[in-house]
Design a protein around this motif. Structure first.
Motif, short mmCIF file in Angstrom:
data_model
loop_
_atom_site.label_atom_id
_atom_site.label_comp_id
_atom_site.label_asym_id
_atom_site.label_seq_id
_atom_site.Cartn_x
_atom_site.Cartn_y
_atom_site.Cartn_z
N GLY A 109 13.99 11.31 -31.72
CA GLY A 109 13.21 10.36 -32.50
C GLY A 109 11.79 10.78 -32.78
N GLN A 110 11.40 11.97 -32.33
CA GLN A 110 10.04 12.43 -32.60
C GLN A 110 9.88 12.75 -34.08
OE1 GLN A 110 8.58 16.53 -31.65
NE2 GLN A 110 7.35 15.45 -30.09
N LYS A 111 8.78 12.31 -34.67
CA LYS A 111 8.52 12.55 -36.08
C LYS A 111 7.09 13.06 -36.29
CE LYS A 111 11.71 9.11 -38.02
NZ LYS A 111 12.54 10.12 -38.69
N THR A 112 6.95 13.92 -37.29
CA THR A 112 5.62 14.32 -37.73
C THR A 112 4.98 13.13 -38.44
OG1 THR A 112 6.23 16.64 -37.99
CG2 THR A 112 4.34 15.85 -39.26
N ASP A 113 3.80 12.73 -37.98
CA ASP A 113 3.13 11.66 -38.73
C ASP A 113 1.96 12.19 -39.55
OD1 ASP A 113 1.46 12.10 -36.53
OD2 ASP A 113 0.92 9.98 -36.32
#
Length: 353
Positions: free
Chosen positions: A67-71
């Motif tokens: 679930g890690q995303k680049t923000d």
């Protein structure tokens, strides 16, 4: 005089079909870019270069596991060598579920230029610290991509290798949300952003030398000529010069099948011809063995300093004693050079042949 003139024929350009590939990077966030339209064409030898052209890319954020995303990603572009120095890449607009900073700034840096400071991602770009900052505001797959319009300009004579897309490395700082604690990361992705610019397999060729001249040999017997071949051999400073962005092929032919004769002379009459041999690209051709095998050469390079220099050397095999008298025994050689696709087989280092 007994001379051989050389005619050089060359084709200008050919579309390339080999695309660059992207390399992996250690960071778990970042950006990659791919074209959304048909490519424009860049001929390195066109003196106009590639005038300012609008190109559109899909820039997609790289997301990690769990679930890690680049923000946020802040990045600039450069080549992995100095071949693309002088390029201009300016983002002019960005659409998508994003906030941006840095449009209107030049974000391409020459290979040896001092880089901007992109970390941490809380920094904003300025005129003195140029990069593009994109904040992804969505949280689903549809929001992973932003569409960026760039203005790109390429000067003439860039030493670029023929390719169907023009890739640049992205040097970036990025931050993540989800998948655990937020992170701040930096990295570099080789060939991360590929612009729809096809670098043509193109070339320029010229003959750097004079007519291959054996001088006056009317009073020389064949025995005398063969006894001192160096005296009847043309200097190796006569060369074909080739600059190219891709590989190229070379063929050679002789109008008189490697025999000199005078205007109106009969090639079937031994007393009206002078035989010689020619050394070119590792092959020796003569009337006894006239068929030249085409040669495929490695990319030479675009700058004049990187040109392939291919010597053309001729040696006389007969004296003029007993031949019909004429001041103008001659032959014409034709060298044809054509660009090839990047994946052409059997490429050789032609200056070393």
């Amino acid at each position: 005089m007994k001379t051989i003139s050389l005619v050089l024929r060359s084709a200008a350009a050919l579309l390339a079909t080999v695309a660059a590939t992207s390399a992996a990077q250690a960071a778990t966030c970042g950006i990659s870019g791919n074209a959304t339209a048909s490519p424009v064409l860049y001929d390195p030898f066109n003196p106009a270069g590639l005038p300012q052209t609008n190109v559109q890319l899909n820039l997609t954020r790289i997301n990690g596991a769990g679930g890690q995303k680049t923000d946020i990603v802040s990045f600039y572009l450069k080549s992995n060598n100095s071949a693309a120095d002088g390029t201009s890449i300016i983002p002019v607009s960005v659409t998508g579920d994003v906030n941006t900073a840095g449009t209107g700034l030049e974000i391409f840096y020459n290979y040896a230029a001092t880089p901007p400071t992109v970390a941490p991602t809380s920094l904003n770009p300025t005129g003195a610290n140029r990069f593009l900052k994109i904040e992804f505001t969505g949280n689903n797959a549809a929001s992973d991509t932003a569409v960026v319009n760039f203005k790109i300009t390429l000067p003439a004579n860039l030493d670029l290798t023929a390719t169907t897309n023009l890739p640049f490395d992205a040097i970036f700082a990025c931050s993540t949300t989800g998948g655990g604690s937020p992170t701040q990361q930096t990295g570099q992705i080789s060939n991360a952003v590929q612009f729809p610019v096809t670098v043509l397999s193109a070339l320029q060729a010229s003959y750097a030398g004079t007519a291959l001249d054996f001088g006056e040999v009317g009073d020389k017997t064949t025995t005398q000529v063969l006894a001192t071949p160096a005296s009847y051999t043309t200097p190796s400073i006569n060369r074909v010069s080739v600059r190219s962005s891709g590989p190229y092929s070379v063929t050679l032919s002789s109008q008189n099948s490697y025999r000199l004769t005078y205007p109106g002379g009969n090639l079937a009459m031994p007393n009206q011809v002078l035989n010689y041999k020619l050394m070119f690209l590792g092959q020796t051709r003569s009337n006894a063995s006239p068929s030249f095998s085409p040669v495929t050469c490695l990319r030479a390079g675009v700058p004049a300093s990187e040109a392939d220099l291919l010597p053309v050397v001729a040696t006389l095999l007969e004296g003029g004693f007993g031949k019909l008298v004429s001041a103008n025994y001659a032959d014409t050689l034709t060298v044809t050079i054509a660009p090839l696709l990047s994946g052409a087989p059997s490429q050789q280092n032609c200056p070393a042949l």
